[in-house]
Motif scaffolding. Structure first.
Motif, PDB file in Angstrom:
ATOM      1  N   THR A 278       0.445   5.260 -11.000  1.00 19.04           N
ATOM      2  CA  THR A 278       1.344   4.144 -11.287  1.00 19.04           C
ATOM      3  C   THR A 278       2.049   3.601 -10.051  1.00 19.04           C
ATOM      4  O   THR A 278       2.445   2.440 -10.034  1.00 19.04           O
ATOM      5  CB  THR A 278       2.396   4.580 -12.337  1.00 19.04           C
ATOM      6  N   GLY A 279       2.224   4.388  -9.015  1.00 17.19           N
ATOM      7  CA  GLY A 279       3.003   3.947  -7.859  1.00 17.19           C
ATOM      8  C   GLY A 279       2.212   3.873  -6.571  1.00 17.19           C
ATOM      9  O   GLY A 279       1.026   4.172  -6.520  1.00 17.19           O
ATOM     10  N   GLN A 280       2.887   3.483  -5.506  1.00 16.26           N
ATOM     11  CA  GLN A 280       2.352   3.357  -4.144  1.00 16.26           C
ATOM     12  C   GLN A 280       1.297   2.248  -4.077  1.00 16.26           C
ATOM     13  O   GLN A 280       0.214   2.416  -3.525  1.00 16.26           O
ATOM     14  CB  GLN A 280       1.794   4.689  -3.630  1.00 16.26           C
ATOM     15  N   TYR A 281       1.647   1.111  -4.645  1.00 20.76           N
ATOM     16  CA  TYR A 281       0.769  -0.058  -4.717  1.00 20.76           C
ATOM     17  C   TYR A 281       1.278  -1.147  -3.783  1.00 20.76           C
ATOM     18  O   TYR A 281       2.407  -1.120  -3.282  1.00 20.76           O
ATOM     19  CB  TYR A 281       0.731  -0.596  -6.152  1.00 20.76           C
ATOM     20  N   ASN A 282       0.437  -2.146  -3.564  1.00 18.56           N
ATOM     21  CA  ASN A 282       0.795  -3.299  -2.760  1.00 18.56           C
ATOM     22  C   ASN A 282      -0.267  -4.364  -3.004  1.00 18.56           C
ATOM     23  O   ASN A 282      -1.450  -4.027  -3.149  1.00 18.56           O
ATOM     24  CB  ASN A 282       0.851  -2.925  -1.278  1.00 18.56           C
ATOM     25  N   LYS A 284      -1.537  -6.152  -0.967  1.00 14.61           N
ATOM     26  CA  LYS A 284      -2.484  -6.142   0.144  1.00 14.61           C
ATOM     27  C   LYS A 284      -3.593  -5.103  -0.044  1.00 14.61           C
ATOM     28  O   LYS A 284      -4.618  -5.159   0.621  1.00 14.61           O
ATOM     29  CB  LYS A 284      -1.758  -5.888   1.465  1.00 14.61           C
ATOM     30  N   TRP A 285      -3.343  -4.093  -0.911  1.00 14.37           N
ATOM     31  CA  TRP A 285      -4.414  -3.114  -1.181  1.00 14.37           C
ATOM     32  C   TRP A 285      -4.578  -2.903  -2.688  1.00 14.37           C
ATOM     33  O   TRP A 285      -4.759  -1.802  -3.175  1.00 14.37           O
ATOM     34  CB  TRP A 285      -4.182  -1.802  -0.423  1.00 14.37           C
ATOM     35  N   LYS A 286      -4.526  -3.994  -3.436  1.00 19.79           N
ATOM     36  CA  LYS A 286      -4.513  -3.944  -4.895  1.00 19.79           C
ATOM     37  C   LYS A 286      -5.833  -3.458  -5.497  1.00 19.79           C
ATOM     38  O   LYS A 286      -5.875  -3.137  -6.684  1.00 19.79           O
ATOM     39  CB  LYS A 286      -4.171  -5.309  -5.477  1.00 19.79           C
ATOM     40  N   TYR A 287      -6.901  -3.418  -4.697  1.00 20.62           N
ATOM     41  CA  TYR A 287      -8.181  -2.947  -5.238  1.00 20.62           C
ATOM     42  C   TYR A 287      -8.330  -1.430  -5.180  1.00 20.62           C
ATOM     43  O   TYR A 287      -9.231  -0.875  -5.805  1.00 20.62           O
ATOM     44  CB  TYR A 287      -9.349  -3.615  -4.502  1.00 20.62           C
ATOM     45  N   ILE A 288      -7.464  -0.758  -4.422  1.00 23.89           N
ATOM     46  CA  ILE A 288      -7.592   0.698  -4.299  1.00 23.89           C
ATOM     47  C   ILE A 288      -6.405   1.457  -4.886  1.00 23.89           C
ATOM     48  O   ILE A 288      -6.392   2.684  -4.891  1.00 23.89           O
ATOM     49  CB  ILE A 288      -7.809   1.119  -2.822  1.00 23.89           C
ATOM     50  N   HIS A 289      -5.385   0.716  -5.368  1.00 20.37           N
ATOM     51  CA  HIS A 289      -4.266   1.309  -6.103  1.00 20.37           C
ATOM     52  C   HIS A 289      -3.888   0.364  -7.237  1.00 20.37           C
ATOM     53  O   HIS A 289      -3.829  -0.849  -7.051  1.00 20.37           O
ATOM     54  CB  HIS A 289      -3.052   1.542  -5.197  1.00 20.37           C
ATOM     55  N   SER A 290      -3.609   0.921  -8.401  1.00 18.57           N
ATOM     56  CA  SER A 290      -3.298   0.107  -9.572  1.00 18.57           C
ATOM     57  C   SER A 290      -1.870  -0.417  -9.534  1.00 18.57           C
ATOM     58  O   SER A 290      -0.937   0.311  -9.185  1.00 18.57           O
ATOM     59  CB  SER A 290      -3.490   0.927 -10.851  1.00 18.57           C
ATOM     60  N   MET A 291      -1.704  -1.667  -9.935  1.00 18.51           N
ATOM     61  CA  MET A 291      -0.376  -2.226 -10.141  1.00 18.51           C
ATOM     62  C   MET A 291       0.134  -1.731 -11.501  1.00 18.51           C
ATOM     63  O   MET A 291      -0.650  -1.446 -12.407  1.00 18.51           O
ATOM     64  CB  MET A 291      -0.444  -3.752 -10.117  1.00 18.51           C
ATOM     65  N   PRO A 292       1.457  -1.629 -11.682  1.00 20.21           N
ATOM     66  CA  PRO A 292       1.988  -1.080 -12.941  1.00 20.21           C
ATOM     67  C   PRO A 292       1.495  -1.793 -14.192  1.00 20.21           C
ATOM     68  O   PRO A 292       1.218  -1.159 -15.216  1.00 20.21           O
ATOM     69  CB  PRO A 292       3.500  -1.245 -12.763  1.00 20.21           C
ATOM     70  N   GLU A 293       1.366  -3.112 -14.132  1.00 18.12           N
ATOM     71  CA  GLU A 293       0.896  -3.858 -15.287  1.00 18.12           C
ATOM     72  C   GLU A 293      -0.553  -3.517 -15.627  1.00 18.12           C
ATOM     73  O   GLU A 293      -0.958  -3.546 -16.796  1.00 18.12           O
ATOM     74  CB  GLU A 293       1.040  -5.360 -15.039  1.00 18.12           C
ATOM     75  N   GLN A 294      -1.342  -3.177 -14.614  1.00 18.63           N
ATOM     76  CA  GLN A 294      -2.730  -2.793 -14.853  1.00 18.63           C
ATOM     77  C   GLN A 294      -2.840  -1.436 -15.534  1.00 18.63           C
ATOM     78  O   GLN A 294      -3.819  -1.159 -16.229  1.00 18.63           O
ATOM     79  CB  GLN A 294      -3.503  -2.786 -13.532  1.00 18.63           C
ATOM     80  N   VAL A 295      -1.834  -0.588 -15.336  1.00 25.57           N
ATOM     81  CA  VAL A 295      -1.839   0.734 -15.972  1.00 25.57           C
ATOM     82  C   VAL A 295      -1.849   0.584 -17.495  1.00 25.57           C
ATOM     83  O   VAL A 295      -2.501   1.352 -18.201  1.00 25.57           O
ATOM     84  CB  VAL A 295      -0.623   1.559 -15.503  1.00 25.57           C
ATOM     85  N   GLY A 313       7.832   8.868  -7.535  1.00 28.33           N
ATOM     86  CA  GLY A 313       8.962   9.754  -7.729  1.00 28.33           C
ATOM     87  C   GLY A 313       9.164  10.857  -6.711  1.00 28.33           C
ATOM     88  O   GLY A 313      10.116  11.633  -6.835  1.00 28.33           O
ATOM     89  N   LYS A 314       8.313  10.926  -5.654  1.00 27.31           N
ATOM     90  CA  LYS A 314       8.497  12.003  -4.669  1.00 27.31           C
ATOM     91  C   LYS A 314       8.303  11.543  -3.227  1.00 27.31           C
ATOM     92  O   LYS A 314       9.004  12.005  -2.333  1.00 27.31           O
ATOM     93  CB  LYS A 314       7.551  13.165  -4.975  1.00 27.31           C
ATOM     94  N   PHE A 315       7.334  10.648  -2.990  1.00 21.91           N
ATOM     95  CA  PHE A 315       7.049  10.173  -1.637  1.00 21.91           C
ATOM     96  C   PHE A 315       7.053   8.644  -1.621  1.00 21.91           C
ATOM     97  O   PHE A 315       6.689   8.006  -2.610  1.00 21.91           O
ATOM     98  CB  PHE A 315       5.677  10.651  -1.153  1.00 21.91           C
ATOM     99  N   ALA A 316       7.425   8.059  -0.492  1.00 26.24           N
ATOM    100  CA  ALA A 316       7.344   6.611  -0.292  1.00 26.24           C
ATOM    101  C   ALA A 316       6.136   6.320   0.588  1.00 26.24           C
ATOM    102  O   ALA A 316       6.185   6.531   1.802  1.00 26.24           O
ATOM    103  CB  ALA A 316       8.625   6.087   0.345  1.00 26.24           C
ATOM    104  N   LEU A 317       5.064   5.836  -0.021  1.00 30.09           N
ATOM    105  CA  LEU A 317       3.837   5.535   0.708  1.00 30.09           C
ATOM    106  C   LEU A 317       3.536   4.034   0.723  1.00 30.09           C
ATOM    107  O   LEU A 317       2.528   3.617   1.281  1.00 30.09           O
ATOM    108  CB  LEU A 317       2.653   6.283   0.086  1.00 30.09           C
ATOM    109  N   ALA A 318       4.376   3.260   0.058  1.00 30.13           N
ATOM    110  CA  ALA A 318       4.207   1.806   0.000  1.00 30.13           C
ATOM    111  C   ALA A 318       5.559   1.142   0.222  1.00 30.13           C
ATOM    112  O   ALA A 318       6.581   1.817   0.409  1.00 30.13           O
ATOM    113  CB  ALA A 318       3.603   1.401  -1.347  1.00 30.13           C
ATOM    114  N   GLU A 319       5.576  -0.206   0.166  1.00 32.25           N
ATOM    115  CA  GLU A 319       6.798  -0.941   0.494  1.00 32.25           C
ATOM    116  C   GLU A 319       7.657  -1.290  -0.720  1.00 32.25           C
ATOM    117  O   GLU A 319       8.618  -2.047  -0.594  1.00 32.25           O
ATOM    118  CB  GLU A 319       6.443  -2.227   1.253  1.00 32.25           C
ATOM    119  N   HIS A 320       7.317  -0.789  -1.899  1.00 31.60           N
ATOM    120  CA  HIS A 320       8.132  -1.119  -3.067  1.00 31.60           C
ATOM    121  C   HIS A 320       9.307  -0.142  -3.211  1.00 31.60           C
ATOM    122  O   HIS A 320       9.236   1.001  -2.745  1.00 31.60           O
ATOM    123  CB  HIS A 320       7.280  -1.109  -4.346  1.00 31.60           C
TER     124      HIS A 320
END
Length: 366
Positions: A278-282, A284-295, A313-320
């Motif tokens: 559910t998290g660490q999306y952007n 700019k890389w929307k094809y390799i990580h799901s956006m919350p609405e896509q979940v 909930g544990k690591f910040a790997l994206a800009e959100h």
């Protein structure tokens, strides 16, 4: 000029020597490499997604992502100011006949079902990085250790990125783990970390392994990538369907939305419980990580009865902002009303309790 050349040479030498450390794993070779080369998903010395996948939407590619990380100060709230609330559950004291799930934050969780114990992508180090000072966990989230784990029947690894395959954790777990299930090539890392080959079960996409006692695990595609060094996709990334005597569970791994969710849904008809990234999306890389609405769409494609949002909930790997994934997901779910448990780290989910409720514990935290 001479001094500059010496400095560059020293830096290159240091990087080269540092990358020989065991944390980076090792390249597949021998019989393991031969099996990879026979895979229909392996071409030109690397694995490929089912459908054509652009890593970065921006034409500037990785440079644009690095620039955002280093120089873009627009993003606020990437890390919580408050300590994340958690519950420390004594896993060893839970009767083995109890069917439960415990989330450890990000993509690490424990499943106990029908008398067997599964541990998925455990990261009990404070950092999701080969460099100990980088990508540190949120304050309060790293409350579990290898010592807290009971004996594990199956350690399941979805792919070899550092926030899923943690060298320090995996190394310490060896004596507690009976079997490891992972993608093609990932066993090479485990072998370097002193796991015996008879423990390791590597899988290609669309394979099934009978685990005995009416348990089966099925490997499926996901739309992502792999790699622990500068060369990508030398090992395979997976999602799994775990079939037990009483339930069918979906383990997503990382990945963007694609046709494989609907294909899996048609094949298994109903998923009792799905763990969805559910998290660490952007964008700019929307094809390799799901956006919350896509979940939400993924859950519908899978016909999932319950969905646990992971990879947040544990690591910040994206800009959100750190809690944006769960907030966007819950807003999107108002129209669908999918059963989405929201446990705190360490809180028990009872797999047989259809009416169990959880708090929106992130609300009010900064």
């Amino acid at each position: 000029m001479f001094v500059l050349i010496v400095i560059i040479a020293v830096v290159i030498g240091f990087v080269f020597l540092y990358m020989q450390l065991p944390v980076f794993g090792q390249k597949p070779k021998g019989e393991r490499l031969e099996r990879m080369e026979k895979s229909p998903n392996y071409r030109n010395e690397q694995f490929h997604n089912q459908n054509s996948t652009t890593m970065f939407v921006s034409k500037k590619g990785m440079f644009s992502v690095i620039k955002d990380k280093l120089f873009d100060n627009k993003h606020e709230g990437l890390r919580p100011k408050d300590i994340i609330p958690t519950i420390k559950t004594d896993l060893k004291s839970i009767p083995k006949e109890k069917d439960i799930v415990v989330w450890f934050g990000h993509s690490s969780y424990y499943i106990q079902i029908d008398g067997k114990r599964f541990l998925i992508d455990p990261v009990f180090s404070k950092h999701a990085s080969p460099v100990p000072i980088m990508i540190s966990c949120f304050e309060g989230t790293n409350i579990y250790s290898v010592e807290d784990m009971p004996e594990i029947d199956y350690l399941i690894i979805t792919h070899d990125h550092y926030d899923h395959l943690d060298y320090r954790t995996i190394k310490k777990l060896n004596s507690k783990v009976e079997h490891v299930i992972c993608g093609l090539g990932v066993g090479s890392h485990l072998e370097r970390w002193d796991y015996s080959n008879d423990k390791i079960m590597e899988m290609d996409w669309n394979e099934t392994k009978d685990l005995g006692d009416s348990f089966k695990i099925n490997s499926n595609p996901t739309r992502h990538f792999s790699g622990r060094t500068t060369k990508r996709n030398t090992t395979l990334w997976l999602s799994y369907v775990l079939q037990t005597p009483s339930k069918t569970l979906f383990i997503s791994g990382d990945g963007g939305y694609d046709s494989h969710f609907a294909e899996i849904g048609k094949k298994y008809r109903k998923i009792d419980f799905a763990f969805l990234e559910t998290g660490q999306y952007n964008e700019k890389w929307k094809y390799i990580h799901s956006m919350p609405e896509q979940v939400i769409q993924e859950a519908k494609d899978l016909n999932a009865q319950k969905v646990l949002p992971i990879h947040w909930g544990k690591f910040a790997l994206a800009e959100h902002p750190w809690k944006e994934p769960i907030e966007r997901l819950m807003v999107s779910n108002k129209k669908e009303n999918i059963n989405i448990p929201t446990p705190m780290i360490g809180e028990i989910i009872d797999l047989n309790d259809e009416n169990q409720s959880f708090s929106a514990w992130w609300e009010g935290l900064e």
